[in-house]
Write a protein that holds these residues in place. Sequence first.
Motif, mmCIF file in Angstrom:
data_model
loop_
_atom_site.group_PDB
_atom_site.id
_atom_site.type_symbol
_atom_site.label_atom_id
_atom_site.label_comp_id
_atom_site.label_asym_id
_atom_site.label_seq_id
_atom_site.Cartn_x
_atom_site.Cartn_y
_atom_site.Cartn_z
ATOM 1 N N VAL A 1 0.851 -1.189 0.000
ATOM 2 C CA VAL A 1 0.000 0.000 0.000
ATOM 3 C C VAL A 1 0.887 1.238 0.000
ATOM 4 N N GLN A 2 0.626 2.124 -0.934
ATOM 5 C CA GLN A 2 1.352 3.399 -0.983
ATOM 6 C C GLN A 2 0.360 4.526 -0.760
ATOM 7 N N LEU A 3 0.790 5.503 0.015
ATOM 8 C CA LEU A 3 -0.069 6.631 0.356
ATOM 9 C C LEU A 3 0.616 7.929 -0.030
ATOM 10 N N GLN A 4 -0.122 8.814 -0.668
ATOM 11 C CA GLN A 4 0.393 10.102 -1.089
ATOM 12 C C GLN A 4 -0.494 11.191 -0.515
ATOM 13 N N ALA A 5 0.039 11.928 0.449
ATOM 14 C CA ALA A 5 -0.718 12.996 1.097
ATOM 15 C C ALA A 5 -0.396 14.342 0.450
ATOM 16 N N SER A 6 -1.384 15.211 0.438
ATOM 17 C CA SER A 6 -1.193 16.544 -0.120
ATOM 18 C C SER A 6 -2.204 17.505 0.481
ATOM 19 N N GLY A 7 -2.012 18.789 0.215
ATOM 20 C CA GLY A 7 -2.996 19.781 0.623
ATOM 21 C C GLY A 7 -2.591 20.691 1.760
ATOM 22 N N GLY A 8 -1.452 20.429 2.375
ATOM 23 C CA GLY A 8 -1.026 21.287 3.464
ATOM 24 C C GLY A 8 -0.608 22.662 2.984
ATOM 25 N N GLY A 9 -0.391 23.548 3.934
ATOM 26 C CA GLY A 9 0.032 24.899 3.579
ATOM 27 C C GLY A 9 -0.094 25.833 4.745
ATOM 28 N N LEU A 10 0.068 27.109 4.449
ATOM 29 C CA LEU A 10 -0.042 28.161 5.449
ATOM 30 C C LEU A 10 -1.445 28.758 5.395
ATOM 31 N N VAL A 11 -2.076 28.841 6.542
ATOM 32 C CA VAL A 11 -3.430 29.381 6.598
ATOM 33 C C VAL A 11 -3.555 30.241 7.850
ATOM 34 N N GLN A 12 -4.376 31.269 7.769
ATOM 35 C CA GLN A 12 -4.594 32.133 8.922
ATOM 36 C C GLN A 12 -5.539 31.482 9.924
ATOM 37 N N PRO A 13 -5.431 31.863 11.177
ATOM 38 C CA PRO A 13 -6.389 31.348 12.174
ATOM 39 C C PRO A 13 -7.818 31.594 11.723
ATOM 40 N N GLY A 14 -8.642 30.569 11.905
ATOM 41 C CA GLY A 14 -10.027 30.639 11.455
ATOM 42 C C GLY A 14 -10.237 30.149 10.041
ATOM 43 N N GLY A 15 -9.155 29.900 9.331
ATOM 44 C CA GLY A 15 -9.241 29.459 7.959
ATOM 45 C C GLY A 15 -9.492 27.964 7.822
ATOM 46 N N SER A 16 -9.494 27.518 6.567
ATOM 47 C CA SER A 16 -9.783 26.115 6.270
ATOM 48 C C SER A 16 -8.758 25.549 5.291
ATOM 49 N N LEU A 17 -8.606 24.251 5.367
ATOM 50 C CA LEU A 17 -7.771 23.507 4.421
ATOM 51 C C LEU A 17 -8.402 22.143 4.207
ATOM 52 N N ARG A 18 -8.147 21.581 3.054
ATOM 53 C CA ARG A 18 -8.560 20.200 2.814
ATOM 54 C C ARG A 18 -7.336 19.383 2.440
ATOM 55 N N LEU A 19 -7.075 18.375 3.226
ATOM 56 C CA LEU A 19 -5.978 17.463 2.956
ATOM 57 C C LEU A 19 -6.505 16.252 2.190
ATOM 58 N N SER A 20 -5.674 15.736 1.315
ATOM 59 C CA SER A 20 -6.034 14.554 0.541
ATOM 60 C C SER A 20 -4.987 13.470 0.747
ATOM 61 N N CYS A 21 -5.435 12.233 0.660
ATOM 62 C CA CYS A 21 -4.522 11.095 0.733
ATOM 63 C C CYS A 21 -4.973 10.071 -0.285
ATOM 64 N N ALA A 22 -4.153 9.895 -1.310
ATOM 65 C CA ALA A 22 -4.455 8.927 -2.358
ATOM 66 C C ALA A 22 -3.738 7.620 -2.069
ATOM 67 N N ALA A 23 -4.478 6.537 -2.116
ATOM 68 C CA ALA A 23 -3.930 5.216 -1.832
ATOM 69 C C ALA A 23 -3.812 4.406 -3.116
ATOM 70 N N SER A 24 -2.782 3.580 -3.158
ATOM 71 C CA SER A 24 -2.608 2.685 -4.300
ATOM 72 C C SER A 24 -1.936 1.403 -3.834
ATOM 73 N N GLY A 25 -2.149 0.331 -4.591
ATOM 74 C CA GLY A 25 -1.488 -0.931 -4.271
ATOM 75 C C GLY A 25 -2.107 -1.667 -3.097
ATOM 76 N N GLY A 26 -2.907 -2.675 -3.349
ATOM 77 C CA GLY A 26 -3.463 -3.464 -2.265
ATOM 78 C C GLY A 26 -4.529 -2.765 -1.445
ATOM 79 N N ILE A 27 -5.167 -1.789 -2.052
ATOM 80 C CA ILE A 27 -6.109 -0.982 -1.278
ATOM 81 C C ILE A 27 -7.347 -1.763 -0.852
ATOM 82 N N SER A 28 -7.664 -2.828 -1.553
ATOM 83 C CA SER A 28 -8.852 -3.600 -1.203
ATOM 84 C C SER A 28 -8.703 -4.264 0.155
ATOM 85 N N SER A 29 -7.489 -4.382 0.635
ATOM 86 C CA SER A 29 -7.248 -5.038 1.914
ATOM 87 C C SER A 29 -7.222 -4.061 3.084
ATOM 88 N N ILE A 30 -7.369 -2.772 2.803
ATOM 89 C CA ILE A 30 -7.311 -1.773 3.870
ATOM 90 C C ILE A 30 -8.574 -1.815 4.706
#
Length: 118
Positions: A1-30
């Motif tokens: 299983v390989q995981l690729q996270a993304s979406g981080g960054g600098l944000v002001q207090p009160g702000g929002s972010l959406r993080l993503s994690c894409a999975a590959s390889g053997g994901i049916s067993s997760i």
Amino acid sequence: VQLQASGGGLVQPGGSLRLSCAASGGISSINVMAWYRQAPGKQRELVARISSGGSTDYADSVKGRINMSRDNAKNTVYLQLNSLKPEDTAVYYCNAVRYSRGVRYDYWGQGTLVTVSS
């Protein structure tokens, strides 16, 4: 299983972010996908997790401010962070758990940095 996270960054207090994690390889067993975070000088802590059935759990420190979801068609999980506070600053890690014959296997993504600062 390989995981690729993304979406981080600098944000002001009160702000929002959406993080993503894409999975590959053997994901049916997760069995469980989760997000952890580690702030400077602190231990890694569980933020949220989602089961293969779609049920979610959240840490008390973020409950009401975040939402974890999954898109099975894209093999991706998301972490929507809202009303961010400086104490949410951390490296966020995607995690996948697989159980096989009573043994737990953990897989980790590379981490994505979230900085909450004005």
